[in-house]
Design a protein around this motif. Structure first.
Motif, short mmCIF file in Angstrom:
data_model
loop_
_atom_site.label_atom_id
_atom_site.label_comp_id
_atom_site.label_asym_id
_atom_site.label_seq_id
_atom_site.Cartn_x
_atom_site.Cartn_y
_atom_site.Cartn_z
N LEU A 12 15.40 1.79 -13.39
CA LEU A 12 15.37 0.44 -13.90
C LEU A 12 15.94 -0.59 -12.71
N ALA A 13 15.08 -1.32 -12.16
CA ALA A 13 15.38 -2.45 -11.11
C ALA A 13 15.29 -3.75 -11.89
N THR A 14 16.53 -4.57 -11.34
CA THR A 14 16.78 -5.85 -12.12
C THR A 14 16.98 -6.68 -10.87
N TYR A 15 16.71 -8.01 -11.48
CA TYR A 15 17.37 -9.24 -10.44
C TYR A 15 17.47 -10.33 -11.33
N GLY A 16 18.66 -10.95 -11.25
CA GLY A 16 18.96 -12.06 -11.94
C GLY A 16 18.64 -13.47 -11.46
N TRP A 17 17.98 -13.95 -12.15
CA TRP A 17 17.80 -15.63 -11.64
C TRP A 17 18.72 -16.53 -12.94
N PRO A 18 19.04 -17.72 -12.40
CA PRO A 18 19.79 -18.53 -13.34
C PRO A 18 19.01 -18.69 -14.57
N GLY A 19 19.27 -18.19 -15.56
CA GLY A 19 18.52 -18.27 -16.93
C GLY A 19 17.65 -17.17 -17.17
N ASN B 7 0.86 -1.08 -0.15
CA ASN B 7 0.13 -0.11 0.24
C ASN B 7 0.85 1.31 0.08
N SER B 8 2.27 1.19 -0.29
CA SER B 8 2.95 2.37 -0.16
C SER B 8 4.09 2.33 -1.03
N VAL B 9 4.67 3.17 -1.68
CA VAL B 9 5.93 3.43 -2.63
C VAL B 9 7.02 2.73 -1.82
N ASP B 10 7.15 3.23 -0.40
CA ASP B 10 8.46 2.82 0.56
C ASP B 10 8.18 1.42 0.68
N ARG B 11 7.14 0.82 0.87
CA ARG B 11 6.97 -0.50 1.12
C ARG B 11 7.49 -1.43 -0.09
N ALA B 12 6.91 -0.95 -1.28
CA ALA B 12 7.29 -1.58 -2.27
C ALA B 12 8.69 -1.79 -2.62
N TYR B 13 9.27 -0.66 -2.49
CA TYR B 13 10.78 -0.24 -2.64
C TYR B 13 11.48 -1.35 -1.61
N ALA B 14 11.05 -1.25 -0.43
CA ALA B 14 11.95 -2.11 0.64
C ALA B 14 11.75 -3.42 0.23
N ALA B 15 10.67 -4.12 -0.29
CA ALA B 15 10.52 -5.30 -0.51
C ALA B 15 11.26 -5.83 -2.02
N LEU B 16 11.26 -4.89 -2.86
CA LEU B 16 12.20 -5.26 -4.01
C LEU B 16 13.52 -5.25 -3.37
N THR C 92 0.94 0.82 -12.49
CA THR C 92 1.20 1.71 -11.78
C THR C 92 2.56 0.77 -11.15
N PHE C 93 3.51 1.71 -10.42
CA PHE C 93 4.32 1.14 -10.00
C PHE C 93 4.22 0.19 -8.85
N LEU C 94 3.20 0.64 -7.84
CA LEU C 94 2.81 -0.33 -6.90
C LEU C 94 2.09 -1.51 -7.30
N ALA C 95 1.32 -1.39 -8.46
CA ALA C 95 0.83 -2.74 -9.15
C ALA C 95 1.75 -3.69 -9.79
N ALA C 96 2.50 -3.04 -10.57
CA ALA C 96 3.76 -3.68 -11.25
C ALA C 96 4.70 -4.47 -10.28
N ALA C 97 5.11 -3.63 -9.24
CA ALA C 97 5.91 -4.18 -8.03
C ALA C 97 5.34 -5.49 -7.53
N ALA C 98 4.03 -5.45 -7.11
CA ALA C 98 3.23 -6.44 -6.55
C ALA C 98 3.25 -7.46 -7.41
N GLU C 99 3.03 -7.51 -8.85
CA GLU C 99 2.92 -8.63 -9.48
C GLU C 99 4.20 -9.25 -9.77
N LEU C 100 5.22 -8.43 -9.82
CA LEU C 100 6.65 -9.14 -9.83
C LEU C 100 7.05 -9.86 -8.82
#
Length: 121
Positions: free
Chosen positions: A32-39, A2-11, A79-87
């Motif tokens: 741009l935020a990125t996270y690498g998984w194998p493959g 429910n907040s940008v700060d929480r989403a940022y912290a979760a990422l 939105t940033f919040l929705a996209a972060a939550a989905e990811l």
């Protein structure tokens, strides 16, 4: 979330790295935020609080750009919040329910004018 700060912290807790990316005449910089998984690589391109694109792409194909056709296995725009939550709710690659089939990169994926997509020869 429910907040940008929480989403940022979760990422950050998930291990995402953040960097500035070029913008355009309306928005000087994007994030741009990125996270690498194998493959695979998860990314969140943030243009503003109300405009973000999340995606997961395969990184196995050497010589192809991150957003090349046929590399995308999942994407979401909103939105940033929705996209972060989905990811953050997306199952890890290889887990049950994780997307695996590649598809064309969505035409609505916003990239700065300075980025040119090329296909390998």
């Amino acid at each position: 979330m429910n907040s940008v700060d929480r989403a940022y912290a979760a990422l950050l807790r998930r291990g995402f790295g953040f960097c500035l990316a070029p913008g355009d005449h309306e928005v000087r910089y994007t994030v741009l935020a990125t996270y690498g998984w194998p493959g695979h690589v998860d990314s969140l391109h943030i243009r503003g609080e109300d405009e973000a694109t999340a995606s997961r792409v395969r990184d196995r194909d050497e010589g192809q750009g991150l957003f090349a056709d046929q590399c995308t296995v999942w994407s979401y725009e909103g939105t940033f919040l929705a996209a972060a939550a989905e990811l953050l709710n997306l199952p890890a690659p290889g887990e049950r329910g994780a997307p695996e089939l590649t598809r064309r990169t969505p035409s609505g994926l916003w990239l700065p004018p300075s980025v040119r997509l090329t296909r390998p020869a």
